[in-house]
Design a protein around this motif. Sequence first.
Motif, PDB file in Angstrom:
ATOM      1  N   ALA B  61       0.840  -1.201   0.000  1.00  0.00           N
ATOM      2  CA  ALA B  61       0.000   0.000   0.000  1.00  0.00           C
ATOM      3  C   ALA B  61       0.872   1.247   0.000  1.00  0.00           C
ATOM      4  O   ALA B  61       0.537   2.256  -0.618  1.00  0.00           O
ATOM      5  N   LEU B  62       2.010   1.173   0.676  1.00  0.00           N
ATOM      6  CA  LEU B  62       2.885   2.340   0.813  1.00  0.00           C
ATOM      7  C   LEU B  62       3.902   2.441  -0.321  1.00  0.00           C
ATOM      8  O   LEU B  62       4.622   3.431  -0.418  1.00  0.00           O
ATOM      9  N   SER B  63       3.951   1.416  -1.169  1.00  0.00           N
ATOM     10  CA  SER B  63       4.977   1.369  -2.202  1.00  0.00           C
ATOM     11  C   SER B  63       4.814   2.476  -3.228  1.00  0.00           C
ATOM     12  O   SER B  63       3.720   2.823  -3.637  1.00  0.00           O
ATOM     13  N   ASP B  64       5.952   3.017  -3.653  1.00  0.00           N
ATOM     14  CA  ASP B  64       5.956   4.032  -4.684  1.00  0.00           C
ATOM     15  C   ASP B  64       6.481   3.439  -5.983  1.00  0.00           C
ATOM     16  O   ASP B  64       6.632   4.124  -6.975  1.00  0.00           O
ATOM     17  N   ASN B  65       6.778   2.159  -5.937  1.00  0.00           N
ATOM     18  CA  ASN B  65       7.339   1.448  -7.078  1.00  0.00           C
ATOM     19  C   ASN B  65       6.156   0.888  -7.881  1.00  0.00           C
ATOM     20  O   ASN B  65       5.444   0.008  -7.414  1.00  0.00           O
ATOM     21  N   THR B  66       5.962   1.416  -9.056  1.00  0.00           N
ATOM     22  CA  THR B  66       4.774   0.993  -9.810  1.00  0.00           C
ATOM     23  C   THR B  66       5.129  -0.076 -10.843  1.00  0.00           C
ATOM     24  O   THR B  66       4.293  -0.490 -11.617  1.00  0.00           O
ATOM     25  N   GLY B  67       6.379  -0.520 -10.823  1.00  0.00           N
ATOM     26  CA  GLY B  67       6.856  -1.443 -11.850  1.00  0.00           C
ATOM     27  C   GLY B  67       6.634  -2.907 -11.505  1.00  0.00           C
ATOM     28  O   GLY B  67       5.719  -3.283 -10.771  1.00  0.00           O
ATOM     29  N   THR B  68       7.528  -3.708 -12.050  1.00  0.00           N
ATOM     30  CA  THR B  68       7.403  -5.155 -11.962  1.00  0.00           C
ATOM     31  C   THR B  68       7.523  -5.661 -10.525  1.00  0.00           C
ATOM     32  O   THR B  68       6.863  -6.614 -10.144  1.00  0.00           O
ATOM     33  N   LEU B  69       8.376  -5.021  -9.731  1.00  0.00           N
ATOM     34  CA  LEU B  69       8.562  -5.496  -8.357  1.00  0.00           C
ATOM     35  C   LEU B  69       7.251  -5.446  -7.590  1.00  0.00           C
ATOM     36  O   LEU B  69       6.957  -6.301  -6.762  1.00  0.00           O
ATOM     37  N   ASN B  70       6.479  -4.428  -7.893  1.00  0.00           N
ATOM     38  CA  ASN B  70       5.174  -4.296  -7.275  1.00  0.00           C
ATOM     39  C   ASN B  70       4.242  -5.428  -7.689  1.00  0.00           C
ATOM     40  O   ASN B  70       3.559  -6.031  -6.859  1.00  0.00           O
ATOM     41  N   LYS B  71       4.257  -5.734  -8.983  1.00  0.00           N
ATOM     42  CA  LYS B  71       3.423  -6.832  -9.499  1.00  0.00           C
ATOM     43  C   LYS B  71       3.881  -8.154  -8.900  1.00  0.00           C
ATOM     44  O   LYS B  71       3.072  -9.006  -8.546  1.00  0.00           O
ATOM     45  N   LEU B  72       5.195  -8.318  -8.813  1.00  0.00           N
ATOM     46  CA  LEU B  72       5.749  -9.540  -8.226  1.00  0.00           C
ATOM     47  C   LEU B  72       5.256  -9.720  -6.812  1.00  0.00           C
ATOM     48  O   LEU B  72       4.900 -10.814  -6.387  1.00  0.00           O
ATOM     49  N   PHE B  73       5.255  -8.611  -6.082  1.00  0.00           N
ATOM     50  CA  PHE B  73       4.924  -8.659  -4.671  1.00  0.00           C
ATOM     51  C   PHE B  73       3.494  -9.155  -4.441  1.00  0.00           C
ATOM     52  O   PHE B  73       3.204  -9.793  -3.432  1.00  0.00           O
ATOM     53  N   THR B  74       2.614  -8.879  -5.390  1.00  0.00           N
ATOM     54  CA  THR B  74       1.219  -9.305  -5.246  1.00  0.00           C
ATOM     55  C   THR B  74       0.957 -10.665  -5.886  1.00  0.00           C
ATOM     56  O   THR B  74      -0.091 -11.252  -5.674  1.00  0.00           O
ATOM     57  N   TYR B  75       1.913 -11.150  -6.665  1.00  0.00           N
ATOM     58  CA  TYR B  75       1.701 -12.395  -7.399  1.00  0.00           C
ATOM     59  C   TYR B  75       1.518 -13.574  -6.442  1.00  0.00           C
ATOM     60  O   TYR B  75       2.213 -13.688  -5.442  1.00  0.00           O
ATOM     61  N   ARG B  76       0.546 -14.435  -6.792  1.00  0.00           N
ATOM     62  CA  ARG B  76       0.300 -15.602  -5.955  1.00  0.00           C
ATOM     63  C   ARG B  76       0.511 -16.861  -6.793  1.00  0.00           C
ATOM     64  O   ARG B  76      -0.039 -16.977  -7.882  1.00  0.00           O
TER      65      ARG B  76
END
Lengths: 312, 312
Positions: B61-76
């Motif tokens: 929620a606090l992330s300012d990284n809108t790239g792949t790392l963000n997508k990775l972080f939510t990937y299940r």
Amino acid sequence: MQRIVVIGGGTGSFTILQGLKKYDIKLSCVVSTADDGGSTGILRSEFGVLPVGDVRRCLLALSDNTGTLNKLFTYRFGEQLSGHSFGNLLLTALQEITGSMESAIREAEKILKTRGKVLPVTFDDVKLFAELETGAIVKGETNIDVPKHNGDIPIKRVFLEKKAYAYHKAIEAIHNADVIVIGPGDLYTSIIPNLLVEGISEAIINSSAKKVFICNLMTKYGETNDYAVQDFYNKITEYLGKPCVDHVLYNTNSIPKELLLKYAEKKQFPVKFDKTKKITGTVEFIGDDFVNVTDIARHHSEKLARKIMGLG
Amino acid sequence: MQRIVVIGGGTGSFTILQGLKKYDIKLSCVVSTADDGGSTGILRSEFGVLPVGDVRRCLLALSDNTGTLNKLFTYRFGEQLSGHSFGNLLLTALQEITGSMESAIREAEKILKTRGKVLPVTFDDVKLFAELETGAIVKGETNIDVPKHNGDIPIKRVFLEKKAYAYHKAIEAIHNADVIVIGPGDLYTSIIPNLLVEGISEAIINSSAKKVFICNLMTKYGETNDYAVQDFYNKITEYLGKPCVDHVLYNTNSIPKELLLKYAEKKQFPVKFDKTKKITGTVEFIGDDFVNVTDIARHHSEKLARKIMGLG
């Protein structure tokens, strides 16, 4: 800027890439995709993704990120998570998110800030087979790599279960290279699987690049029992289809006795230079101190890289 | 610069943090560590790491990284990997690499470029228990969160199996805050578990910050059946130990009938404002449009954040 392509995949590629990345060159690594064991094998069969282990290793070797992401990439979970490497899981998730291994590698290169490109030799699903001198067929890279009861029987040939076609960027990199470095790595399970992919050997032969083969330090039980430097060279030439290697680098420095004993227990011995053996084609054999001895014997990344850069 | 602390953990915290991070403030989030279900539960029991699910959600929620790392972080991952969230695995690996959850979160904050700090309420191993009105004890956060056969029996109280002590940085953040936002989130499984940790309620009471409670939109079956806004407020006050909340924000906008029917099937109903109910202490109830209706009803992050920032 000089363009250098390394062809391989395993820990040998890791070593040479670590040495070469320190130079101001355009570096890329063509990586075998035949691996089907361990964490990679599980992910390959359960997720249907392309093999990630060798790709991960090369990405890491080229990484300029010395921080936590690098440590994460090498981290291996315990048995609870099937001993998966975190880097493998990351590459698997990236393949699912981006929709392709190609994009996954590009994203991983950004995350790890790599000083070079990692190029899988093919995106086709490959399975490596070996035919032994007895005619028996061993199926799967891991079964060839870690022989069960057939370690004393020489390998007659390795081949792919079905045709696979080269990744166009691997061909491009080979075509545009100033130097092509083949190896070091396990001959039949890391190096030759690249040459079995349609288009690769042809591209190497036709490239105007200087071609260097880095010979193994030790024989590998079940793969290269009793091989001399010349045998390695001859096999590479056979799979290339035509003599085209310009230089063979082999180690002449000795390895401590205690370490040799440890290797001998695993039926592994130093690869000797054997003048009595016939070779095909003309090639320069360069023997020098290329070894880095710790609790194991590995190639010395700086010494190898310096020699390659000096071949100019 | 204004300092705001959000206390919670679940998807409610995700919503309010997303709204607040757009303001130029010092933001932190105190996160419950009582979660013991799903991917988090498996990692908790198999790796002995602290619960990662709520921490992951708040980091994201606090992330300012809108790239792949963000997508990775939510990937299940799929069932092959026990449905693990990639972000949970990353936090688990970071805990193993850095040696502590504290360092793991700091590293994850760097990787995700968060606009704020995530502070687990405690690093002690907590287990949440509930005593029902019948005297029966329900053990474990997930069993309270997803009631089996006891959804109609009111919860008398929740408590921790054994005492847990607050993370000193959570206390510090509360102490130094200009605004403390409690909620939104599941009352007994996301919000109150924070107040059960030794030192937290006391720190909130003693802080000179403005205290805001964001009331839930819907009742939750098995937790807050028939609760009105006032009941939520009273329970929070009871667990704080003393009336100290200055403002309660509750939604007054209506939710479409079709959606209400869907919720009704799960025995969930809109939380009403009920003037006839007695409350302890003096507090300002602020009813307004705080809802964001899609296929579910969630709090509206921008509207909530704007109201909080405007409380002067």
